[in-house]
Scaffold this motif. Sequence first.
Motif: not given
Lengths: 249, 249
Positions: A232-243, A168-183
């Motif tokens: 995928k990046e969390s939708k919550k964040k995408e929405k926040k960013k876009r807003l 998970q840390h690898l993906y977070e580093a590459i995508l520069s985002t945080e991911l939900d652990k359980r999902n």
Amino acid sequence: MNGDNNFFKSAFSVDNVIFGFDDGDLKVLLIKRGAAPFQGLWALPGDLVYPNEDLDTAAYRVLEELTGLKKVYLEQVHTFGAVDRHPLGRVITIAYFSLVKISDFTLTASSFAQNVEWHNVHDSLLSELAFDHKTILETCFNALMHRVRIRPVGFELLPPKFTLTELQHLYEAILSTELDKRNFRKKVLSMSLLTDLDELQEGVPHRPAKLYKFNKERYHQLEAHGFSFEVKESKKKEKKKRLAELIAQ
Amino acid sequence: MNGDNNFFKSAFSVDNVIFGFDDGDLKVLLIKRGAAPFQGLWALPGDLVYPNEDLDTAAYRVLEELTGLKKVYLEQVHTFGAVDRHPLGRVITIAYFSLVKISDFTLTASSFAQNVEWHNVHDSLLSELAFDHKTILETCFNALMHRVRIRPVGFELLPPKFTLTELQHLYEAILSTELDKRNFRKKVLSMSLLTDLDELQEGVPHRPAKLYKFNKERYHQLEAHGFSFEVKESKKKEKKKRLAELIAQ
DNA sequence: GCAAATGCTGTAATTTGAACACTAAGACCC
DNA sequence: GGGTCTTAGTGTTCAAATTACAGCATTTGC
């Protein structure tokens, strides 16, 4: 064809963006230039392509001369050929990226002589590099971000045995985002691309995590059936960013 | 650098896979070779890159010399450099694809002299082409399939005014699949990338369809906000296909 | 044995995607 | 003008995927 022709006064090279992952950080292997032009600046490893050498072969050669590694993931990304990109003549360069397990890595004798170092990718993107290497690094980093969403190449950067948190840390580093652990775990495990090794981490000052390995056979099976891999990046964040951006207008 | 060096006895070229869409079919523009090597075979338009010319410039030049068109969609795809790919010497080639509106297209005088024709893409993929151009065409066609799922570049292939059915046929031709009419229209319209022109088709022997145009400004807005464009094959088909393969094992 | 650190797990709400069939409008023919 | 032909256009229901979210479990080290 003859050597007098103007069209045959150019050269081509390969440049290799070698990614590694260590300590939660995505890294790139750079060489400090010992001679002009761009003496003292960091540059991507690369070399001219031999007259009787295929392009991919040249890219593998550069990689092996530097790291001693064969059989690593390597992918051609883009070709850069601006007329003035090399101060000493017309040199177009074919850019590759490769993914290596830092755990396997040892500097070769030839590379030991040179000033070779792993650099944090994001830092390097903000610093000055020789030639047009910053553009090349950018392009290859984008290609990597794109690639990991589509194919499970991320495993190429991890040691053979790894924990889900490391993945998970690898993906977070590459995508520069945080991911939900359980999902994340749910999704990754549901793909059945991991083999549970029934082993635990050792030497950690807390509850040890289970170790997994990547199941390559299973991957090739799924691949043959049109399987696609995506994180995928969390939708919550995408929405926040876009807003936020909409408001900023 | 001096001209005697072995590294400077190579040349590079660009080859351009020019896609068009007409009559429900995806087409590619090919030239029949009038001279050896590969005399009489169809080939991709291309040329050596001038010593003082950037790569993209060369690709645009090839396109303009052949079609008279400027300002078309053009994208670098991959570089092909096998040692033996050109029988007369070491020539590496940078492959591009471009998308042109066949409605805009007229052969230029220079291309008129040559034997230039639109060919069905799928037929061409099954026929023999000069050099490694079949591989190049394959690679560029795959790149196009991939690209249209991510970005709305398909519009580059349609006339300025088009109907939703034409748009759907275009996607079906590129993706080699059938799409559900209602779902397709719903999805496309929901993206608000189309402007309803309040005009109707003319000269058709049935109920005329509404005409739309692509809203470029809107697209750039959305793009800036991390918007992604995607059209998917029906899941029903995928499942059927996968099931068939599993049974066949 | 207790604190510190990370590992690990499930459910409910929402969103998205897929399937599917009939009426509408104009052209053409008689 | 009426009938037929052809393509345009439209909504709902069901299934699947995605998201958000919190607390107990296990080990180490003091």
